[in-house]
Design a protein around this motif. Structure first.
Motif, PDB file in Angstrom:
ATOM      1  N   SER A  55      19.504  21.295  -8.340  1.00 43.00           N
ATOM      2  CA  SER A  55      19.147  20.128  -7.267  1.00 43.00           C
ATOM      3  C   SER A  55      20.425  19.630  -7.161  1.00 43.00           C
ATOM      4  O   SER A  55      20.959  19.462  -6.168  1.00 43.00           O
ATOM      5  N   LEU A  58      22.965  21.239  -5.699  1.00 42.61           N
ATOM      6  CA  LEU A  58      23.284  21.895  -4.226  1.00 42.61           C
ATOM      7  C   LEU A  58      23.641  20.614  -3.162  1.00 42.61           C
ATOM      8  O   LEU A  58      24.003  20.970  -2.736  1.00 42.61           O
ATOM      9  N   ARG A  62      25.978  19.491  -0.749  1.00 46.70           N
ATOM     10  CA  ARG A  62      26.183  19.749   0.486  1.00 46.70           C
ATOM     11  C   ARG A  62      26.309  18.781   0.567  1.00 46.70           C
ATOM     12  O   ARG A  62      27.298  18.704   2.269  1.00 46.70           O
TER      13      ARG A  62
END
Length: 108
Positions: A55, A58, A62
């Motif tokens: 997580s 990611l 992003r």
């Protein structure tokens, strides 16, 4: 993407969403995730799961994508940011597992 059914998605109180996936990864990527989890655990001063490491990775990707000027797309990189795993010569799965575990434990 192979749709075997839509995985359940759950809204979380903090405004995020949770989705459960099954992902097949080479052992080298699992080892890199373990290293990421270790780095994150050191930074956060608590144990961190591989789920949290993914997580975090990611979210970082992003954030980096949003920081690029319009029209410029980020270049995807492997988990460790190094050469692609596919450029390595094939090895028996037992050797891959052993080496990945050694990397996670820091004995490689």
């Amino acid at each position: 993407m192979n749709d075997r059914g839509t995985p359940p998605m759950h809204a979380l109180p903090d405004g995020e969403a949770e989705i459960s996936l099954v992902v097949r990864l080479p052992w080298e990527d699992v080892a890199r995730l373990g290293q990421e989890a270790g780095r994150l655990a050191s930074q956060m001063q608590r144990p961190v799961t591989l789920d949290e490491a993914v997580s975090n990775r990611l979210r970082s990707a992003r954030s980096a994508a949003h920081a690029k000027p319009p029209g410029e797309q980020p270049v995807p990189t492997p988990l460790g940011g190094s050469a692609s795993v596919s450029s390595l010569p094939p090895r028996p799965p037992a050797d891959q597992a052993r080496q990945a575990i050694e990397r996670i434990n820091g004995s490689a």
